[in-house]
Design a protein around this motif. Structure first.
Motif, PDB file in Angstrom:
ATOM      1  N   ASP A  86       0.843  -1.188   0.000  1.00  0.00           N
ATOM      2  CA  ASP A  86       0.000   0.000   0.000  1.00  0.00           C
ATOM      3  C   ASP A  86       0.885   1.247   0.000  1.00  0.00           C
ATOM      4  OD1 ASP A  86      -2.826   1.169   0.471  1.00  0.00           O
ATOM      5  OD2 ASP A  86      -1.594   2.132   2.008  1.00  0.00           O
ATOM      6  N   ILE A  87       0.689   2.145  -0.956  1.00  0.00           N
ATOM      7  CA  ILE A  87       1.552   3.304  -1.124  1.00  0.00           C
ATOM      8  C   ILE A  87       1.489   4.238   0.077  1.00  0.00           C
ATOM      9  CG2 ILE A  87      -0.193   4.664  -2.328  1.00  0.00           C
ATOM     10  CD1 ILE A  87       3.609   4.583  -3.034  1.00  0.00           C
ATOM     11  N   GLN A  88       0.323   4.355   0.705  1.00  0.00           N
ATOM     12  CA  GLN A  88       0.193   5.231   1.870  1.00  0.00           C
ATOM     13  C   GLN A  88       0.985   4.686   3.061  1.00  0.00           C
ATOM     14  OE1 GLN A  88      -4.029   5.712   2.531  1.00  0.00           O
ATOM     15  NE2 GLN A  88      -4.207   7.324   0.966  1.00  0.00           N
ATOM     16  N   GLU A  89       0.937   3.368   3.245  1.00  0.00           N
ATOM     17  CA  GLU A  89       1.716   2.755   4.318  1.00  0.00           C
ATOM     18  C   GLU A  89       3.208   2.899   4.045  1.00  0.00           C
ATOM     19  OE1 GLU A  89       0.627   1.295   7.260  1.00  0.00           O
ATOM     20  OE2 GLU A  89      -1.199   2.324   6.632  1.00  0.00           O
ATOM     21  N   ALA A  90       3.584   2.782   2.773  1.00  0.00           N
ATOM     22  CA  ALA A  90       4.991   2.941   2.401  1.00  0.00           C
ATOM     23  C   ALA A  90       5.472   4.359   2.706  1.00  0.00           C
ATOM     24  CB  ALA A  90       5.187   2.622   0.924  1.00  0.00           C
ATOM     25  N   GLU A  91       4.620   5.349   2.432  1.00  0.00           N
ATOM     26  CA  GLU A  91       4.991   6.739   2.722  1.00  0.00           C
ATOM     27  C   GLU A  91       5.145   6.971   4.222  1.00  0.00           C
ATOM     28  OE1 GLU A  91       1.986   9.044   0.828  1.00  0.00           O
ATOM     29  OE2 GLU A  91       2.952   8.975  -1.153  1.00  0.00           O
ATOM     30  N   LYS A  92       4.308   6.319   5.023  1.00  0.00           N
ATOM     31  CA  LYS A  92       4.436   6.435   6.481  1.00  0.00           C
ATOM     32  C   LYS A  92       5.766   5.841   6.951  1.00  0.00           C
ATOM     33  CE  LYS A  92      -0.533   6.249   7.522  1.00  0.00           C
ATOM     34  NZ  LYS A  92      -1.604   5.448   8.182  1.00  0.00           N
ATOM     35  N   ALA A  93       6.126   4.698   6.368  1.00  0.00           N
ATOM     36  CA  ALA A  93       7.394   4.062   6.728  1.00  0.00           C
ATOM     37  C   ALA A  93       8.570   4.955   6.339  1.00  0.00           C
ATOM     38  CB  ALA A  93       7.510   2.705   6.040  1.00  0.00           C
ATOM     39  N   PHE A  94       8.475   5.566   5.151  1.00  0.00           N
ATOM     40  CA  PHE A  94       9.536   6.469   4.690  1.00  0.00           C
ATOM     41  C   PHE A  94       9.693   7.648   5.650  1.00  0.00           C
ATOM     42  CE2 PHE A  94      10.868  10.283   2.448  1.00  0.00           C
ATOM     43  CZ  PHE A  94      12.028   9.861   1.814  1.00  0.00           C
ATOM     44  N   LYS A  95       8.585   8.242   6.051  1.00  0.00           N
ATOM     45  CA  LYS A  95       8.637   9.395   6.957  1.00  0.00           C
ATOM     46  C   LYS A  95       9.208   9.007   8.320  1.00  0.00           C
ATOM     47  CE  LYS A  95       4.818  11.966   4.824  1.00  0.00           C
ATOM     48  NZ  LYS A  95       3.428  12.476   5.000  1.00  0.00           N
ATOM     49  N   ALA A  96       8.851   7.801   8.792  1.00  0.00           N
ATOM     50  CA  ALA A  96       9.371   7.339  10.083  1.00  0.00           C
ATOM     51  C   ALA A  96      10.888   7.203  10.041  1.00  0.00           C
ATOM     52  CB  ALA A  96       8.729   6.000  10.458  1.00  0.00           C
ATOM     53  N   GLY A  97      11.400   6.713   8.905  1.00  0.00           N
ATOM     54  CA  GLY A  97      12.842   6.586   8.763  1.00  0.00           C
ATOM     55  C   GLY A  97      13.525   7.927   8.594  1.00  0.00           C
ATOM     56  N   PHE A  98      12.933   8.795   7.768  1.00  0.00           N
ATOM     57  CA  PHE A  98      13.552  10.097   7.492  1.00  0.00           C
ATOM     58  C   PHE A  98      13.589  10.970   8.743  1.00  0.00           C
ATOM     59  CE2 PHE A  98      14.063  14.291   5.605  1.00  0.00           C
ATOM     60  CZ  PHE A  98      15.005  14.037   4.616  1.00  0.00           C
ATOM     61  N   GLU A  99      12.628  10.779   9.631  1.00  0.00           N
ATOM     62  CA  GLU A  99      12.575  11.566  10.864  1.00  0.00           C
ATOM     63  C   GLU A  99      13.814  11.322  11.732  1.00  0.00           C
ATOM     64  OE1 GLU A  99      11.032  14.468  13.209  1.00  0.00           O
ATOM     65  OE2 GLU A  99      10.241  13.783  11.270  1.00  0.00           O
ATOM     66  N   GLN A 100      14.399  10.135  11.623  1.00  0.00           N
ATOM     67  CA  GLN A 100      15.588   9.813  12.417  1.00  0.00           C
ATOM     68  C   GLN A 100      16.808  10.628  11.996  1.00  0.00           C
ATOM     69  OE1 GLN A 100      15.764   7.645  15.079  1.00  0.00           O
ATOM     70  NE2 GLN A 100      13.537   7.535  14.882  1.00  0.00           N
ATOM     71  N   LEU A 101      16.766  11.182  10.785  1.00  0.00           N
ATOM     72  CA  LEU A 101      17.902  11.958  10.292  1.00  0.00           C
ATOM     73  C   LEU A 101      17.977  13.336  10.929  1.00  0.00           C
ATOM     74  CD1 LEU A 101      17.695  11.093   6.472  1.00  0.00           C
ATOM     75  CD2 LEU A 101      18.934   9.894   8.281  1.00  0.00           C
ATOM     76  N   ARG A 102      16.930  13.723  11.650  1.00  0.00           N
ATOM     77  CA  ARG A 102      16.936  15.042  12.304  1.00  0.00           C
ATOM     78  C   ARG A 102      18.089  15.152  13.299  1.00  0.00           C
ATOM     79  NH1 ARG A 102      13.874  17.429   8.616  1.00  0.00           N
ATOM     80  NH2 ARG A 102      11.779  16.538   8.455  1.00  0.00           N
ATOM     81  N   SER A 103      18.430  14.038  13.939  1.00  0.00           N
ATOM     82  CA  SER A 103      19.500  14.067  14.942  1.00  0.00           C
ATOM     83  C   SER A 103      20.858  14.378  14.326  1.00  0.00           C
ATOM     84  CB  SER A 103      19.572  12.725  15.677  1.00  0.00           C
ATOM     85  OG  SER A 103      19.882  11.677  14.778  1.00  0.00           O
ATOM     86  N   ALA A 104      20.970  14.219  12.991  1.00  0.00           N
ATOM     87  CA  ALA A 104      22.231  14.513  12.305  1.00  0.00           C
ATOM     88  C   ALA A 104      22.202  15.892  11.653  1.00  0.00           C
ATOM     89  CB  ALA A 104      22.521  13.446  11.253  1.00  0.00           C
ATOM     90  N   GLY A 105      21.221  16.705  12.016  1.00  0.00           N
ATOM     91  CA  GLY A 105      21.177  18.076  11.522  1.00  0.00           C
ATOM     92  C   GLY A 105      20.383  18.282  10.255  1.00  0.00           C
ATOM     93  N   VAL A 106      19.630  17.277   9.811  1.00  0.00           N
ATOM     94  CA  VAL A 106      18.817  17.426   8.598  1.00  0.00           C
ATOM     95  C   VAL A 106      17.541  18.186   8.951  1.00  0.00           C
ATOM     96  CG1 VAL A 106      17.534  16.211   6.806  1.00  0.00           C
ATOM     97  CG2 VAL A 106      19.740  15.329   7.582  1.00  0.00           C
ATOM     98  N   THR A 107      17.288  19.277   8.254  1.00  0.00           N
ATOM     99  CA  THR A 107      16.115  20.111   8.549  1.00  0.00           C
ATOM    100  C   THR A 107      15.086  20.104   7.431  1.00  0.00           C
ATOM    101  OG1 THR A 107      17.305  22.042   7.676  1.00  0.00           O
ATOM    102  CG2 THR A 107      17.430  21.639  10.056  1.00  0.00           C
ATOM    103  N   ARG A 108      15.528  19.923   6.200  1.00  0.00           N
ATOM    104  CA  ARG A 108      14.575  19.999   5.094  1.00  0.00           C
ATOM    105  C   ARG A 108      13.777  18.704   4.956  1.00  0.00           C
ATOM    106  NH1 ARG A 108      18.947  19.896   0.163  1.00  0.00           N
ATOM    107  NH2 ARG A 108      18.914  17.644  -0.257  1.00  0.00           N
ATOM    108  N   LYS A 109      12.660  18.801   4.269  1.00  0.00           N
ATOM    109  CA  LYS A 109      11.788  17.653   4.070  1.00  0.00           C
ATOM    110  C   LYS A 109      12.039  17.034   2.699  1.00  0.00           C
ATOM    111  CE  LYS A 109       8.031  19.277   7.050  1.00  0.00           C
ATOM    112  NZ  LYS A 109       6.580  19.579   7.132  1.00  0.00           N
TER     113      LYS A 109
END
Length: 450
Positions: free
Chosen positions: A354-377
């Motif tokens: 399901d594409i919507q579930e895949a997008e949720k998984a992507f966002k959950a992973g990308f959110e972890q990059l905030r700790s390394a100084g990533v600010t953009r979406k």
């Protein structure tokens, strides 16, 4: 020990002690000669001189051995401290010492001449004033100040981990991302138990062949054989043109056992074969890469498992024989964002139709990059080719260790955001860890029967 120069120091101590011992040997020889000659003229003075040399030699050796043992005990403490400093894992070093102390045979050397080189051993060879290793209890307490138990080498710990029955009839597994990340570089009895169950569940013929170079090569080739008989025949045909007769023959012999394996076994079997394959010569490694290439390309398509297998084998064996130029370490996460987007996109889609579930998984992973100084979406990529994933993994492998940890945390969060992981997700996650040289023990997943 080697880094701190202990081996050089120990060899010098051996020479020093033997030099003192030579004095006693000379005195003993002179004393023996004077007794045999029977000459009374000056014989008494010679005997006294010889006796003095013997006494000086043996007393000197006695104190020399005491000093040698004391130096060796202090170097053991220094080696333990250095191990903690380099690994940043005091629990691992302390755990190893506890295991040594719990074995029924301990680390005792039974040879009557053990004292001659006891300072070169890794364990306590002898127990006396001349002991070259401190008591294990004291070594553990210096690493873990709160340790209050007592390691008793006469009490045997279980040297085998009792394992239950491994359930291979699963296509989905339950897992927690925090638990998966927690054990990076750290093995526990649960991991050993899981590995023991998995090994016991493997066919005996496969287990036996994993330790043989020809057998391990045949297993890798067999894992790539297609389930479709027409495609399989085409693969065997091209393999016969590329590989030696014995490789093809052994692959066909093991084909039935390999075909009976469930998908959950594929990656563990490959990882078990890697240590044996590292014993190949450079020419044999090049040959194995050709076998893999022709088997993958025979049907004109590339599956996720084929990509993962080729990537792991190429990287792990390339570490032994490749002498590529030293490349610049990437210390900023923002320089790796395009590659992270591609990798997270593939991970998200591999476990979610399901594409919507895949997008949720992507966002959950990308959110972890905030700790390394990533600010953009960033948004999930619609299509990512295996070539792009390959380029992404190669680029991410150049990241600094602290950045690699963030990358792997993001991958775990992406795969396990719904606390479930499929076999393809697990395979790609393990490949990511392998390429980035992250020591990940077996994932402790809980089966969910399909």
């Amino acid at each position: 020990h080697i880094l701190k120069g202990d081996m050089r120091l120990n060899i010098r101590l051996i020479g020093f002690l033997y030099g003192i011992m030579v004095i006693a040997i000379v005195g003993r020889s002179v004393l023996w000669s004077s007794r045999r000659s029977g000459s009374k003229k000056g014989g008494g003075q010679t005997a006294l001189l010889a006796l003095a040399l013997v006494v000086i030699g043996y007393v000197g050796q006695l104190f020399g051995r005491i000093i040698q043992s004391a130096v060796s005990r202090q170097r053991e403490f220094l080696a333990d401290a250095s191990a903690v400093q380099f690994t940043r894992n005091p629990g691992g070093i302390a755990g190893a010492l506890k295991i040594i102390g719990g074995f029924s045979k301990g680390s005792r050397i039974e040879s009557p001449n053990a004292h001659e080189a006891s300072h070169l051993f890794f364990g306590t060879a002898i127990r006396s004033l001349f002991a070259t290793h401190p008591p294990l209890d004291e070594r553990i307490r210096r690493i873990e100040p709160g340790y209050s138990s007592r390691v008793n080498e006469s009490e045997s710990l279980s040297e085998t981990v009792p394992g239950g029955r491994f359930d291979s009839s699963v296509s989905m597994m339950a897992a927690d991302s925090g638990e998966a990340r927690q054990y990076i570089g750290h093995m526990t009895p649960r991991h050993v138990d899981y590995s023991s169950q998995l090994l016991s569940a493997l066919p005996g013929k496969i287990r036996d062949e994993l330790d043989d170079l020809l057998g391990a090569t045949a297993i890798v080739c067999g894992l790539l054989l297609d389930s479709d008989l027409k495609e399989r025949d085409r693969q065997i045909k091209v393999l016969k043109k590329t590989a030696p007769v014995e490789v093809v023959r052994q692959t066909l012999i093991l084909e039935k056992e390999i075909r009976s394996l469930k998908p959950v076994f594929y990656l563990p079997v490959l990882e078990l074969a890697i240590p044996t394959l590292r014993g190949m010569s450079a020419a044999q490694v090049a040959g194995l890469k050709r076998y893999i290439q022709v088997l993958v390309e025979a049907d004109g398509k590339l599956t996720l498992f084929e990509f993962v297998l080729e990537k792991i084998v190429t990287h792990q064996l390339g570490m032994v024989y490749s002498h590529s130029k030293r490349q610049t370490i990437v210390k900023r996460m923002d320089l790796l964002l395009p590659q992270m987007v591609n990798l997270l996109s593939v991970l998200a889609k591999s476990g979610n139709k399901d594409i919507q579930e895949a997008e949720k998984a992507f966002k959950a992973g990308f959110e972890q990059l905030r700790s390394a100084g990533v600010t953009r979406k960033e948004s999930m990529s619609e299509t990512v080719s295996f070539k792009e994933v390959d380029v992404a993994l190669n680029r991410l492998a150049l990241a600094a260790p602290s950045i690699k940890r963030v990358i792997f945390d993001a991958c775990c969060a992406c795969v396990l955001f719904d606390t479930k992981v499929s076999i393809p997700e697990a395979e790609l996650l393990r490949a990511t860890a392998s390429v980035m040289d992250i020591p990940v023990p077996p994932f402790l997943f809980h089966p969910i029967k399909s």
